[in-house]
Design an enzyme around this catalytic site. Structure first.
Site, PDB file in Angstrom:
ATOM      1  N   ASN A  10     -15.285  -4.297  26.637  1.00 48.34           N
ATOM      2  CA  ASN A  10     -14.392  -5.260  25.988  1.00 48.34           C
ATOM      3  C   ASN A  10     -14.673  -6.622  26.616  1.00 48.34           C
ATOM      4  O   ASN A  10     -14.246  -6.880  27.732  1.00 48.34           O
ATOM      5  CB  ASN A  10     -12.934  -4.833  26.219  1.00 48.34           C
ATOM      6  CG  ASN A  10     -11.929  -5.835  25.676  1.00 48.34           C
ATOM      7  OD1 ASN A  10     -12.305  -6.773  24.969  1.00 48.34           O
ATOM      8  ND2 ASN A  10     -10.670  -5.631  26.009  1.00 48.34           N
ATOM      9  N   LYS A  12     -13.541  -9.405  25.683  1.00 49.45           N
ATOM     10  CA  LYS A  12     -12.382 -10.306  25.549  1.00 49.45           C
ATOM     11  C   LYS A  12     -12.857 -11.680  25.059  1.00 49.45           C
ATOM     12  O   LYS A  12     -13.736 -11.738  24.213  1.00 49.45           O
ATOM     13  CB  LYS A  12     -11.607 -10.366  26.871  1.00 49.45           C
ATOM     14  CG  LYS A  12     -11.275  -8.957  27.392  1.00 49.45           C
ATOM     15  CD  LYS A  12     -10.329  -8.923  28.549  1.00 49.45           C
ATOM     16  CE  LYS A  12     -10.083  -7.473  28.953  1.00 49.45           C
ATOM     17  NZ  LYS A  12      -9.098  -7.330  30.017  1.00 49.45           N
ATOM     18  N   HIS A  92      -4.512  -3.638  22.227  1.00 49.25           N
ATOM     19  CA  HIS A  92      -4.765  -3.933  23.642  1.00 49.25           C
ATOM     20  C   HIS A  92      -3.530  -4.619  24.218  1.00 49.25           C
ATOM     21  O   HIS A  92      -2.860  -5.386  23.525  1.00 49.25           O
ATOM     22  CB  HIS A  92      -6.003  -4.827  23.770  1.00 49.25           C
ATOM     23  CG  HIS A  92      -6.432  -4.988  25.191  1.00 49.25           C
ATOM     24  ND1 HIS A  92      -5.804  -5.846  26.058  1.00 49.25           N
ATOM     25  CD2 HIS A  92      -7.418  -4.383  25.901  1.00 49.25           C
ATOM     26  CE1 HIS A  92      -6.394  -5.762  27.244  1.00 49.25           C
ATOM     27  NE2 HIS A  92      -7.377  -4.880  27.169  1.00 49.25           N
ATOM     28  N   GLU A  94      -3.194  -7.064  26.053  1.00 46.73           N
ATOM     29  CA  GLU A  94      -3.214  -8.533  25.973  1.00 46.73           C
ATOM     30  C   GLU A  94      -2.782  -9.010  24.585  1.00 46.73           C
ATOM     31  O   GLU A  94      -2.146 -10.051  24.443  1.00 46.73           O
ATOM     32  CB  GLU A  94      -4.606  -9.059  26.362  1.00 46.73           C
ATOM     33  CG  GLU A  94      -4.828  -8.923  27.870  1.00 46.73           C
ATOM     34  CD  GLU A  94      -6.268  -8.759  28.297  1.00 46.73           C
ATOM     35  OE1 GLU A  94      -7.182  -9.014  27.497  1.00 46.73           O
ATOM     36  OE2 GLU A  94      -6.473  -8.350  29.455  1.00 46.73           O
ATOM     37  N   GLU A 162      -4.692   2.390  29.296  1.00 45.95           N
ATOM     38  CA  GLU A 162      -4.925   1.220  30.124  1.00 45.95           C
ATOM     39  C   GLU A 162      -3.617   0.759  30.765  1.00 45.95           C
ATOM     40  O   GLU A 162      -2.835   0.019  30.133  1.00 45.95           O
ATOM     41  CB  GLU A 162      -5.491   0.076  29.279  1.00 45.95           C
ATOM     42  CG  GLU A 162      -6.828   0.393  28.655  1.00 45.95           C
ATOM     43  CD  GLU A 162      -7.674  -0.867  28.474  1.00 45.95           C
ATOM     44  OE1 GLU A 162      -8.818  -0.872  28.927  1.00 45.95           O
ATOM     45  OE2 GLU A 162      -7.162  -1.844  27.907  1.00 45.95           O
ATOM     46  N   GLY A 168      -7.862  -5.986  35.077  1.00 43.64           N
ATOM     47  CA  GLY A 168      -8.334  -7.229  35.680  1.00 43.64           C
ATOM     48  C   GLY A 168      -7.783  -7.499  37.068  1.00 43.64           C
ATOM     49  O   GLY A 168      -7.898  -8.614  37.581  1.00 43.64           O
ATOM     50  N   SER A 206      -9.892  -1.998  35.521  1.00 42.38           N
ATOM     51  CA  SER A 206     -10.645  -2.164  36.771  1.00 42.38           C
ATOM     52  C   SER A 206     -11.671  -1.056  37.025  1.00 42.38           C
ATOM     53  O   SER A 206     -11.917  -0.670  38.164  1.00 42.38           O
ATOM     54  CB  SER A 206      -9.694  -2.305  37.961  1.00 42.38           C
ATOM     55  OG  SER A 206      -8.897  -3.483  37.817  1.00 42.38           O
TER      56      SER A 206
HETATM   57  P1  PGA Z   1     -10.857  -4.727  33.202  1.00 50.44           P
HETATM   58  O1  PGA Z   1     -10.261  -4.754  31.719  1.00 50.44           O
HETATM   59  O2  PGA Z   1     -11.946  -3.682  33.230  1.00 50.44           O
HETATM   60  O3  PGA Z   1     -11.392  -6.113  33.435  1.00 50.44           O
HETATM   61  O4  PGA Z   1      -9.735  -4.364  34.120  1.00 50.44           O
HETATM   62  C1  PGA Z   1     -10.098  -3.567  30.976  1.00 50.44           C
HETATM   63  C2  PGA Z   1      -9.539  -3.878  29.613  1.00 50.44           C
HETATM   64  O5  PGA Z   1      -8.643  -4.723  29.509  1.00 50.44           O
HETATM   65  O6  PGA Z   1      -9.970  -3.295  28.602  1.00 50.44           O
END
Ligand code: PGA
Length: 246
Positions: A10, A12, A92, A94, A162, A168, A206
């Site tokens: 992803n 983003k 997601h 976000e 997630e 992140g 992560s």
């Molecule tokens: P990350 O994000 O691996 O940077 O923690 C995962 C995601 O949001 O899909």
């Protein structure tokens, strides 16, 4: 039939046309034993799919629930498909946080995506407060029930667990915590869908080269949805290799 193994990236709101070179660098990591899907910003979907790197599929990060119409700034599932996407990430955290997406909206988007022959990667996950409050499993079951539409099958749907607090942040749940949630997701899906036992379940939050082997050894973890560590092939390739070997 065991669930598919999927390493999904992803990107983003990161990356530009020059970043497409990462796909060439990743090409050597393609392994018939697991699928690789990269979900770049929408503007990069067509240039990325046009590169046609064997073994690497391309996905969107959202789509609208309607097939077309007056929705400025949005993208229809069929447009993603037309641009060469095979998958789309939906719900997601976000998008749930930034755009107030509800479970019902995510479900409606998933229906639209399936109608456009896209495979959906539907995300669920608890906040830190919900985990601290002991509500994790209830939150996950509720999100699954509301976000996954009745038309979901093992062919057209992938679930990504997630935890919001792990995205992140460099923090990951313990193996037992991941196993507990994935077992709940598997149980809920198996109860509701005839082929729920075969749906691929991804862990996200992560994931990196240093923890991938350990995470992929956990029961009912069939792959990962990777943010930061998917941006560079040198970081993503070892995760793909760990999944292929798992
Ligand atoms: P990350 O994000 O691996 O940077 O923690 C995962 C995601 O949001 O899909």
């Amino acid at each position: 039939m065991a669930p598919r193994k999927i390493a999904a990236g992803n990107w983003k709101m990161n990356g530009d046309l020059a970043a497409l070179a990462q796909l060439d660098a990743l090409a050597g990591s393609v392994d018939g034993n697991c699928q690789i899907v990269i979900c770049p910003p929408a503007l990069l979907i067509h240039p990325m799919s046009s590169k046609s790197v064997p073994g690497i599929q391309v996905g969107g990060q959202d789509c609208h629930a309607k097939a077309s119409g007056a929705h400025t700034g949005d993208l229809a599932a069929a447009q993603l498909r037309d641009a060469g996407a095979t998958h789309v990430i939906l719900g997601h955290s976000e998008r749930r946080a930034d755009h107030g997406e509800t479970d019902a909206e995510v479900s409606a988007k998933a229906v639209a995506a399936h109608q456009a022959s896209l495979i959906t990667i539907i995300c669920v996950g608890e906040t830190e407060g919900q985990r601290d409050g002991g509500d994790t499993l209830q939150v996950i079951s509720q999100q699954l029930a509301g976000s996954v539409p009745d038309c979901a099958t093992a062919e057209n749907t992938v679930i990504a667990y997630e935890p919001v607090w792990a995205i992140g942040t460099g923090r990951t749940p313990t193996d037992d915590q991941i196993a507990e949630v994935h077992a709940r997701i598997r149980a809920d899906l198996s109860e509701r869908f005839a082929d729920g036992a075969h749906m691929a379940l991804l862990y996200g939050g992560s994931v990196k080269a240093g923890n991938a082997v350990q995470i992929f050894a956990i029961a009912d973890v069939n792959g990962a949805l990777v943010g930061g560590a998917s941006l560079k092939a040198e970081d993503f390739a070892p995760i793909v290799a760990a999944l292929a070997a798992a």
